[in-house]
Design a protein around this motif. Structure first.
Motif, PDB file in Angstrom:
ATOM      1  N   GLY A 347       0.787  -1.226   0.000  1.00  0.00           N
ATOM      2  CA  GLY A 347       0.000   0.000   0.000  1.00  0.00           C
ATOM      3  C   GLY A 347       0.815   1.269   0.000  1.00  0.00           C
ATOM      4  O   GLY A 347       0.244   2.361   0.128  1.00  0.00           O
ATOM      5  N   THR A 355       2.801   8.530  -1.663  1.00  0.00           N
ATOM      6  CA  THR A 355       1.651   7.709  -1.280  1.00  0.00           C
ATOM      7  C   THR A 355       0.386   8.535  -1.159  1.00  0.00           C
ATOM      8  O   THR A 355      -0.672   8.150  -1.679  1.00  0.00           O
ATOM      9  CB  THR A 355       1.939   6.981   0.047  1.00  0.00           C
ATOM     10  N   HIS A 369      -9.840  -0.059  -4.878  1.00  0.00           N
ATOM     11  CA  HIS A 369      -8.535  -0.396  -4.302  1.00  0.00           C
ATOM     12  C   HIS A 369      -8.695  -0.527  -2.792  1.00  0.00           C
ATOM     13  O   HIS A 369      -9.503   0.186  -2.178  1.00  0.00           O
ATOM     14  CB  HIS A 369      -7.517   0.701  -4.646  1.00  0.00           C
ATOM     15  N   ASP A 370      -7.935  -1.429  -2.200  1.00  0.00           N
ATOM     16  CA  ASP A 370      -7.938  -1.565  -0.745  1.00  0.00           C
ATOM     17  C   ASP A 370      -7.025  -0.484  -0.169  1.00  0.00           C
ATOM     18  O   ASP A 370      -5.801  -0.630  -0.150  1.00  0.00           O
ATOM     19  CB  ASP A 370      -7.418  -2.953  -0.363  1.00  0.00           C
ATOM     20  N   TYR A 371      -7.635   0.621   0.280  1.00  0.00           N
ATOM     21  CA  TYR A 371      -6.875   1.787   0.727  1.00  0.00           C
ATOM     22  C   TYR A 371      -6.370   1.662   2.163  1.00  0.00           C
ATOM     23  O   TYR A 371      -5.583   2.492   2.600  1.00  0.00           O
ATOM     24  CB  TYR A 371      -7.753   3.055   0.623  1.00  0.00           C
ATOM     25  N   ALA A 373      -4.249  -0.206   3.825  1.00  0.00           N
ATOM     26  CA  ALA A 373      -2.805  -0.287   4.057  1.00  0.00           C
ATOM     27  C   ALA A 373      -2.139   1.059   3.805  1.00  0.00           C
ATOM     28  O   ALA A 373      -1.252   1.485   4.554  1.00  0.00           O
ATOM     29  CB  ALA A 373      -2.182  -1.354   3.157  1.00  0.00           C
ATOM     30  N   SER A 374      -2.591   1.746   2.761  1.00  0.00           N
ATOM     31  CA  SER A 374      -2.026   3.054   2.429  1.00  0.00           C
ATOM     32  C   SER A 374      -2.332   4.065   3.524  1.00  0.00           C
ATOM     33  O   SER A 374      -1.455   4.833   3.958  1.00  0.00           O
ATOM     34  CB  SER A 374      -2.582   3.551   1.094  1.00  0.00           C
TER      35      SER A 374
END
Length: 589
Positions: A347, A355, A369-371, A373-374
């Motif tokens: 992420g 980022t 999107h799997d946000y 982790a970011s």
């Protein structure tokens, strides 16, 4: 910067005492310069626009040094070429308001003589040519006759300059034009053939020497347009020149084009685009980095940017920016999105800024999107910056982080409902903001327009325009980029404007100043300088009508009647000297 801030504060104080509706807020983003203002004055005098001539001359007075000499702009190194340009303009003003510029002209002529090199030159070929032209014209009706021996000194300086020019070799076409003009060589000027702005330079030189010129080309620079107007009197050039006038002067942008465009993204500052966009085309990107950075500015100016197709040398944020620009243009941006998704590491794209920027763009493009982790990385990295000390300085690490990092973080934290991080970012920005409302690039550095504009834009994007941080920032931009320009009121032969100086002209002569109010009956006209100290606007108002001294018409041209004889004598002297040298060499042999 201090001077500008001081002026803005004065204006704000003055504005409080003005009746509502008596002032208009205008963008104030240009600074007066000598070449543009001086040649505009020459052209407008030639076409009879005497009021604007006086406006330009008064601005030239504000740009002079304590020695009555000039640099290219206020505070710049004084040089012969710019002093000569100013003198040529002020001599036109003296023809309209006798006595106003007389002393300054004499002081400027003295400065030129003092600065002349023993060989007759000044700092370079163009400076020598222009100084010669100005001093020769100065002798025709402007010299102070009470200065014993001064006229003789001026004539000697002219003779030395003529001799130097005849023996020197010009290196550029611009030098040739001014050199031929200074020496009255019309034939050589007529043989020259140019394109672009130099065509206007040549036309000006021929017109100054009394030749009729036919010219229909388009020119870009203010100086070239002024020269074309001087040479032809064409209304087309006159309108183009007046479009480049700012508050009575001609000059260049005081701020960087990109600074103005950044500020134009803040609500209420959109009108700065019409000022800055014409200059954007002069900025040519040199590589892919610059193409990405300039792309958003091109969109602001309704221009289509050239986007790079090779990602190898670009950062993730730049690839995200390409995707965002393409989406705005209605182009396919799937390749950029795929590239970004495939290069993420848990992420994270490289660092905090990359980022947050990628997350901001992907969210704006509604990319699935799997946000989490970011966002987790951004939160923990942000906390680390707040709590960690720099071992060298003892200050928090975030002191060294650019302000725009936190501007984009603000948007991301707001978008994803990260209230704790959002409030901490707002507190950080409030701490970093200076009392005048500006934001520096990093903690404690110089206040910047772009840094301030970035934060305000971010607050705007996050829907936080009701904060004190936003209000103070907008006030800073207003004070720096705009000015309240009041209009003088007239009634029963009296003109009034608080904190203004009125320069009064009657029967072609300058008769003095008046402050705050002035009686206008019987005047040719008056010039309003506002405010009296550190002027922001200078505006001439005709009453009976400004007029020029008839006997002064053509002074520059009549001066050239004497060039032929003087040049011939100098040529003869040079030839005789050369013959003597040859004879001496022959005897030695």
């Amino acid at each position: 910067m201090k001077r500008i801030l001081g002026v803005a504060l004065v204006l704000m104080i003055i504005g409080l005492s003005l009746p509502q509706g008596s002032a208009k807020i205008e963008p104030y983003v240009y600074k007066p310069t000598v070449p543009e203002t001086a040649f505009a004055v020459l052209a407008l005098y030639q076409t009879g626009d005497y009021g604007r001539v006086l406006e330009g001359c008064e601005w030239l007075l504000t740009m002079r040094t304590p020695f009555d000499s000039w640099g290219i702009a206020y505070g710049e190194e004084h040089m012969a070429k710019y002093t000569a340009m100013a003198m040529l303009a002020l001599m036109r003003g003296e023809n309209i308001a006798r006595g106003r510029y007389h002393d300054v002209l004499n002081s400027a002529a003295y400065w030129l003589i003092y600065k002349q090199n023993p060989d007759g030159s000044w700092e370079d070929y163009t400076g020598t040519a222009l100084a010669l032209i100005a001093l020769r014209e100065f002798l025709n009706g402007y010299i102070n006759e009470n200065l014993t021996g001064f006229e003789k000194q001026v004539k000697e300086a002219i003779n030395r300059a003529e001799g130097w020019l005849m023996g020197a070799e010009p290196k550029t076409d611009t030098e040739r034009i001014f050199g031929y003009l200074a020496l009255g060589r019309k034939e050589e000027l007529e043989k020259m053939d140019f394109r672009g702005d130099l065509k206007a330079y040549r036309a000006f030189a021929l017109a100054y020497l009394g030749e009729k010129v036919d010219l229909h080309d388009d020119f870009e620079s203010t100086v070239a347009i002024a020269m074309a107007l001087y040479a032809t009197g064409d209304e087309k050039y006159r309108q183009e020149l007046l479009e480049k006038e700012h508050f009575g002067f001609w000059g260049v942008l005081h701020y960087r084009v990109l600074d103005l465009l950044s500020a134009s993204k803040v609500g209420g500052f959109e009108d700065l685009r019409s000022i800055a966009c014409p200059y954007l085309g002069k900025i040519t990107p040199g590589d892919d980095w610059e193409r990405v950075i300039l792309a958003d500015y091109y969109l602001l100016c309704n221009l289509t940017p050239e986007l790079p197709s090779n990602y190898s040398g670009l950062f993730p944020w730049q690839i995200a920016e390409i995707a965002r620009i393409k989406a705005t243009l209605g182009q396919n941006y799937s390749n950029e999105v795929e590239y970004l998704l495939s290069t993420a590491k848990n992420g994270v794209w490289r660092d905090f800024y990359n980022t947050e920027y990628v997350v901001w763009v992907l969210r704006g493009l509604n990319v699935s999107h799997d946000y989490d982790a970011s966002l987790g990385y951004l939160s923990s990295n942000f906390t680390w910056m707040l709590k960690t000390k720099d071992p060298k300085t003892g200050n928090p690490v975030y002191y060294n982080v650019p302000t725009y990092y936190f501007a984009y973080a603000l948007i991301v934290f707001r978008e994803f409902g990260m209230e704790k991080e959002l409030n901490e970012t707002l507190n950080l920005l409030a701490e970093r903001q200076y009392p005048n409302g500006a934001f520096p690039y990093t903690q404690g550095s110089v206040a910047g327009l772009t840094s301030t504009a970035k934060v305000l834009w971010a607050l705007q994007e996050a829907g936080l325009t009701n904060t004190g941080t936003y209000t103070r920032g907008v006030s800073f931009l207003r004070e720096i980029l705009y000015a309240d320009i009041p209009a003088p009121g007239t009634e029963d032969g009296t003109v009034r404007l608080t904190n203004a100086t009125f320069l009064l002209v009657r029967d072609g002569s300058y008769i003095g100043n008046s402050t705050d109010t002035a009686e206008t009956t019987g005047l040719d006209g008056y010039v309003v300088v506002y405010p009296s100290q550190n002027p922001l606007v200078i505006e001439a108002h005709a009453v009976k009508g400004f007029r020029a001294m008839e006997e002064a018409e053509g002074n520059g041209r009549t001066a050239y009647l004497y060039i032929g004889a003087g040049a011939a004598l100098i040529v003869m002297a040079v030839l005789i000297a050369r013959r003597k040298k040859r004879k001496e060499k022959g005897k030695r042999r």
